[in-house]
Design a protein around this motif. Sequence first.
Motif, short mmCIF file in Angstrom:
data_model
loop_
_atom_site.label_atom_id
_atom_site.label_comp_id
_atom_site.label_asym_id
_atom_site.label_seq_id
_atom_site.Cartn_x
_atom_site.Cartn_y
_atom_site.Cartn_z
N GLY A 193 -0.78 -1.35 -6.29
CA GLY A 193 0.49 -0.78 -5.85
C GLY A 193 0.52 0.73 -5.69
O GLY A 193 1.50 1.27 -5.16
N GLU A 233 9.73 -0.92 -6.53
CA GLU A 233 8.28 -0.74 -6.46
C GLU A 233 7.71 -0.50 -7.85
O GLU A 233 8.24 0.29 -8.63
CB GLU A 233 7.96 0.45 -5.56
N ARG A 264 1.03 1.94 -2.13
CA ARG A 264 2.38 1.84 -1.57
C ARG A 264 3.25 3.01 -2.03
O ARG A 264 4.17 3.43 -1.33
CB ARG A 264 3.02 0.51 -1.97
#
Length: 226
Positions: free
Chosen positions: A153, A171, A156
Amino acid sequence: MSRFRLIKAVLGPLLRLFFRPRVEGAEHIPGTGPVILAGNHLTFIDSLILPLVTGRQVFFIGKDSYVTGRSPKGRLMAWFFTGVGMIPVDRDGGRGGVAALMTGRRVLERGDVFGIYPEGTRSPDGRLYRGRTGIARLTLMTGAPVVPFAMIGTDRVQPGGRGLPRVRRGERITVRFGTPLEFGRYEGMDRDRYVLRAVTDEVMTEVMRLSGQEYVDMYATKARAA
């Protein structure tokens, strides 16, 4: 208070507030003695997050250009990066790989934690690329166990490895550690290229399992150049 503890005390709560990192398997990192943390590399902030989510200080190689700036910003960067455990090395010269290897060996021989990205550079497209055999030489030369890890992640949060990380609703970043890998069965074989490749591939297989990334049997530098 050491610089590392100061930085961790300030940035740790901010990291938890904005990115809510999920840390899995941290108990696999030995509490004492030399250990190599080997994982994937998606974006620049990987090297900032890893030291902040582990109980022990992690030392790692970084470009010497990060600490040579003379401006106020450059001096602040140098203070920060060396504080979190970065050891500056000129990796662009012909002897850069040897210097990085010897630096890692010194860290391990004094009983500390050394972090390394076997791909050698950030993934250009989020996939996992072939590992370079420096990781194998380090574990065979020092006998230090390898704890594989996966960053999930971070690409991102900071796409392309540039600019400030983005705070996005929902997120989350995950840092996942696997069980230690021991390679004592290959003792004294740190110059055998077949053994070095076998050890490196075993480490990368574990990183792939932890990260869930698609594997590409090509060096990331070649893919980036193409």
